[in-house]
Motif scaffolding. Sequence first.
Motif, PDB file in Angstrom:
ATOM      1  N   SER A  65      31.900  36.723  81.492  1.00 57.96           N
ATOM      2  CA  SER A  65      30.897  36.926  82.712  1.00 57.96           C
ATOM      3  C   SER A  65      30.366  35.557  83.262  1.00 57.96           C
ATOM      4  O   SER A  65      30.514  35.040  84.463  1.00 57.96           O
ATOM      5  N   MET A  66      29.871  34.737  82.389  1.00 57.47           N
ATOM      6  CA  MET A  66      29.472  33.251  82.649  1.00 57.47           C
ATOM      7  C   MET A  66      30.508  32.571  83.411  1.00 57.47           C
ATOM      8  O   MET A  66      30.212  32.114  84.548  1.00 57.47           O
ATOM      9  N   VAL A  67      31.904  32.407  83.098  1.00 55.58           N
ATOM     10  CA  VAL A  67      32.983  31.835  83.666  1.00 55.58           C
ATOM     11  C   VAL A  67      33.087  32.385  84.944  1.00 55.58           C
ATOM     12  O   VAL A  67      33.228  31.678  85.996  1.00 55.58           O
ATOM     13  N   GLY A  68      33.117  33.743  85.124  1.00 46.86           N
ATOM     14  CA  GLY A  68      33.230  34.379  86.536  1.00 46.86           C
ATOM     15  C   GLY A  68      32.099  34.158  87.331  1.00 46.86           C
ATOM     16  O   GLY A  68      32.475  33.990  88.585  1.00 46.86           O
ATOM     17  N   MET A  69      31.103  34.049  86.805  1.00 47.75           N
ATOM     18  CA  MET A  69      29.866  33.776  87.625  1.00 47.75           C
ATOM     19  C   MET A  69      30.057  32.408  88.192  1.00 47.75           C
ATOM     20  O   MET A  69      29.409  32.197  89.533  1.00 47.75           O
ATOM     21  N   PHE A  70      30.532  31.433  87.676  1.00 42.36           N
ATOM     22  CA  PHE A  70      30.381  30.167  88.059  1.00 42.36           C
ATOM     23  C   PHE A  70      31.516  30.207  89.369  1.00 42.36           C
ATOM     24  O   PHE A  70      31.259  29.514  90.404  1.00 42.36           O
ATOM     25  N   ILE A  71      32.617  31.125  88.905  1.00 47.47           N
ATOM     26  CA  ILE A  71      33.615  31.098  90.394  1.00 47.47           C
ATOM     27  C   ILE A  71      32.923  31.707  91.462  1.00 47.47           C
ATOM     28  O   ILE A  71      33.286  31.289  92.585  1.00 47.47           O
ATOM     29  N   GLY A  72      32.227  32.674  91.133  1.00 44.94           N
ATOM     30  CA  GLY A  72      31.512  33.563  92.261  1.00 44.94           C
ATOM     31  C   GLY A  72      30.482  32.252  92.834  1.00 44.94           C
ATOM     32  O   GLY A  72      30.227  32.270  94.380  1.00 44.94           O
ATOM     33  N   TYR A  73      29.809  31.580  92.211  1.00 45.70           N
ATOM     34  CA  TYR A  73      28.749  30.670  92.855  1.00 45.70           C
ATOM     35  C   TYR A  73      29.933  29.702  93.566  1.00 45.70           C
ATOM     36  O   TYR A  73      29.209  29.450  94.772  1.00 45.70           O
ATOM     37  N   LEU A 135      22.470  24.011  89.770  1.00 44.89           N
ATOM     38  CA  LEU A 135      23.062  24.582  88.620  1.00 44.89           C
ATOM     39  C   LEU A 135      22.242  25.032  87.634  1.00 44.89           C
ATOM     40  O   LEU A 135      22.827  26.039  86.844  1.00 44.89           O
ATOM     41  N   LEU A 136      21.391  24.091  86.863  1.00 47.01           N
ATOM     42  CA  LEU A 136      20.849  24.390  85.683  1.00 47.01           C
ATOM     43  C   LEU A 136      19.609  25.688  85.936  1.00 47.01           C
ATOM     44  O   LEU A 136      20.077  26.702  84.923  1.00 47.01           O
ATOM     45  N   PRO A 137      19.104  26.065  86.751  1.00 51.60           N
ATOM     46  CA  PRO A 137      18.493  27.317  86.800  1.00 51.60           C
ATOM     47  C   PRO A 137      19.440  28.543  87.027  1.00 51.60           C
ATOM     48  O   PRO A 137      19.099  29.534  86.525  1.00 51.60           O
ATOM     49  N   PHE A 139      22.466  28.619  85.938  1.00 55.05           N
ATOM     50  CA  PHE A 139      23.172  28.667  84.462  1.00 55.05           C
ATOM     51  C   PHE A 139      22.158  29.749  83.670  1.00 55.05           C
ATOM     52  O   PHE A 139      22.582  30.706  83.177  1.00 55.05           O
ATOM     53  N   PHE A 140      21.014  29.056  83.441  1.00 56.54           N
ATOM     54  CA  PHE A 140      19.960  29.771  82.629  1.00 56.54           C
ATOM     55  C   PHE A 140      19.658  31.087  83.068  1.00 56.54           C
ATOM     56  O   PHE A 140      19.430  32.044  82.495  1.00 56.54           O
ATOM     57  N   GLY A 141      19.316  31.506  84.320  1.00 54.54           N
ATOM     58  CA  GLY A 141      19.148  32.621  85.152  1.00 54.54           C
ATOM     59  C   GLY A 141      20.238  33.713  84.814  1.00 54.54           C
ATOM     60  O   GLY A 141      19.964  34.758  84.461  1.00 54.54           O
ATOM     61  N   ALA A 142      21.173  33.137  85.045  1.00 51.88           N
ATOM     62  CA  ALA A 142      22.565  33.922  85.002  1.00 51.88           C
ATOM     63  C   ALA A 142      22.839  34.486  83.340  1.00 51.88           C
ATOM     64  O   ALA A 142      23.178  35.547  83.142  1.00 51.88           O
TER      65      ALA A 142
END
Length: 197
Positions: A65-73, A135-137, A139-142
């Motif tokens: 999910s985290m990798v996918g979320m960065f693509i969504g971002y 990006l830091l907030p 990353f931690f929020g997601a």
Amino acid sequence: MELFRPWYVRALAWSRHPRAPALLTGLSFIEAIFFPIPPEVMLAPMSLAQPRRAFWFATLSLAGSMVGMFIGYALGYFAVELAMPLVERLGYAAEFESIKQQAAENGFWLLLIAGFTPIPFKVFTIASGAVGMPLLPFFFGALIGRGKRVFLVAGAIRLGGERAEKALHKHIEPVGWAALVLLVGVVAWLFLRGQGA
């Protein structure tokens, strides 16, 4: 015409596949970008079948999910106009502007809560990118927002078995909000304790 049921049935079948952990990671990755079926559909039966590995499965799901979320971002940041047809197809075009505004003002807290709203998490990640959330907030929020959901599913099934899976499926929203209140309480307590030191 049924759109979601065939994908739901397919995700359940994947949970019994010999390569189920890799499929769960892949499903979590694509769900974070565009896929309509949440990874809990695979995570729950996998955790039920192998309770001792439930937290490992949750970790794999969160990593995908985290990798996918960065693509969504990145979609929101670099090509929001390409992402808008997806947001419209999901039925959240009207809410998108409000989510963007909230992401710009309180992005971390928005992502913390987003894991338990009926709006797909991908809409929040695209909106976060569209407003250039740091990006830091992000990353931690997601990480916390999505993590609490998958680990809650894995933990409940490990502790309660099949009955917990059925109850969790039925009552995921109130349970999630209770977990969020508990998390915020712990964070507030740690903050106040740090201030008093």
